[in-house]
Scaffold this motif. Structure first.
Motif, short mmCIF file in Angstrom:
data_model
loop_
_atom_site.label_atom_id
_atom_site.label_comp_id
_atom_site.label_asym_id
_atom_site.label_seq_id
_atom_site.Cartn_x
_atom_site.Cartn_y
_atom_site.Cartn_z
N LEU A 54 0.13 20.98 -80.32
CA LEU A 54 1.45 21.53 -79.99
C LEU A 54 1.43 23.06 -80.03
O LEU A 54 2.01 23.72 -79.17
N GLN A 55 0.75 23.62 -81.04
CA GLN A 55 0.67 25.08 -81.15
C GLN A 55 -0.10 25.67 -79.98
O GLN A 55 0.28 26.69 -79.41
N PHE A 56 -1.19 25.01 -79.60
CA PHE A 56 -1.99 25.51 -78.47
C PHE A 56 -1.18 25.45 -77.18
O PHE A 56 -1.19 26.39 -76.39
N TRP A 57 -0.45 24.38 -77.00
CA TRP A 57 0.40 24.24 -75.81
C TRP A 57 1.43 25.36 -75.79
O TRP A 57 1.69 25.97 -74.75
N TRP A 58 2.03 25.64 -76.94
CA TRP A 58 3.02 26.70 -77.06
C TRP A 58 2.39 28.07 -76.73
O TRP A 58 2.97 28.89 -76.03
N ALA A 59 1.17 28.30 -77.23
CA ALA A 59 0.50 29.58 -77.03
C ALA A 59 0.10 29.81 -75.57
O ALA A 59 -0.06 30.96 -75.15
N LEU A 60 -0.06 28.73 -74.81
CA LEU A 60 -0.44 28.89 -73.40
C LEU A 60 0.57 29.72 -72.62
O LEU A 60 0.21 30.39 -71.65
N THR A 176 -0.79 27.89 -87.99
CA THR A 176 0.16 27.53 -86.92
C THR A 176 1.37 28.44 -86.94
O THR A 176 1.81 28.92 -85.89
N PHE A 177 1.89 28.72 -88.12
CA PHE A 177 3.06 29.59 -88.20
C PHE A 177 2.72 31.05 -87.93
O PHE A 177 3.50 31.76 -87.32
N VAL A 178 1.54 31.49 -88.35
CA VAL A 178 1.12 32.86 -88.10
C VAL A 178 0.84 33.07 -86.61
O VAL A 178 1.20 34.10 -86.03
N ALA A 179 0.21 32.09 -85.97
CA ALA A 179 -0.22 32.25 -84.58
C ALA A 179 0.89 32.03 -83.56
O ALA A 179 0.73 32.39 -82.40
N SER A 180 1.97 31.43 -83.96
CA SER A 180 3.03 31.08 -83.01
C SER A 180 4.16 32.08 -83.03
O SER A 180 4.67 32.43 -84.09
N LEU A 181 4.53 32.51 -81.85
CA LEU A 181 5.73 33.32 -81.72
C LEU A 181 6.94 32.42 -81.92
O LEU A 181 6.90 31.22 -81.57
#
Length: 184
Positions: A54-60, A176-181
């Protein structure tokens, strides 16, 4: 349609399949709860794989601003989701399994190696596509995740696996929390 939208479709398809595999396994485990010997470790790691997907999808979404794409960049991203799919498929027991611990001993170690591959490729992708410095805190945190996955995979002692993977789970939540806007 711009290049990003063409690129993100196959990546999203594989990510969606990985997430569906984990959710299906959770439902199967719930339905088989009377005849299935539970083990917290594969369920927790499957939850981490779900979160990573989910985090990777969000980061895309952050890559939508790229003006040009190369086959190498696409291959890196599709390789990342393929390793994540492999981890998702291997970490959860098959429907024919009745002992989650035995299934984890058989296949979970390979899932952890696939997960380590995902994190290794994330270090490269972060540096190349997201322009993160190699020695940044985030990159170092991901390197620790790689080491913990490898330790969890190669050790035969259950306590070491549990310790390495418990720390992995904690650090994955932090990453996940650090990497996600918060929002786009």
């Amino acid at each position: 349609m711009d290049a990003f939208h063409w690129i993100v479709v196959p990546i999203s398809t594989v990510l969606g399949l990985a997430i569906a595999r984990i959710l299906t396994a959770y439902v199967h485990a719930f339905k088989a709860r009377g005849r299935l010997r539970f083990d917290w470790l594969p369920l927790a790691v499957a939850g981490a794989v779900l979160g990573e997907g989910l985090q990777f999808w969000w980061a895309l979404l952050e890559l939508s601003v790229l003006k040009s794409w190369s086959l190498a960049a696409f291959t890196l991203l599709i390789g990342m989701v393929m390793t994540l799919f492999t981890a998702a498929a291997l970490i959860v027991p098959a429907e024919s399994d009745h002992d989650m611990r035995a299934a984890f001993e058989r296949d979970g170690r390979w899932a952890l190696l696939a997960l380590a591959g995902f994190h290794l490729s994330a270090i490269l992708a972060n540096a190349w596509l997201w322009h993160a410095p190699l020695l940044s805190t985030t990159q170092m945190l991901i390197a620790v995740l790689v080491v913990l996955c490898v330790v969890g995979s190669v050790t035969r002692r259950r306590r070491w696996q549990e310790g390495a993977l418990a720390l992995y789970l904690l650090l994955t939540v932090i990453d996940t929390f650090v990497a996600s806007l918060a929002a786009y």
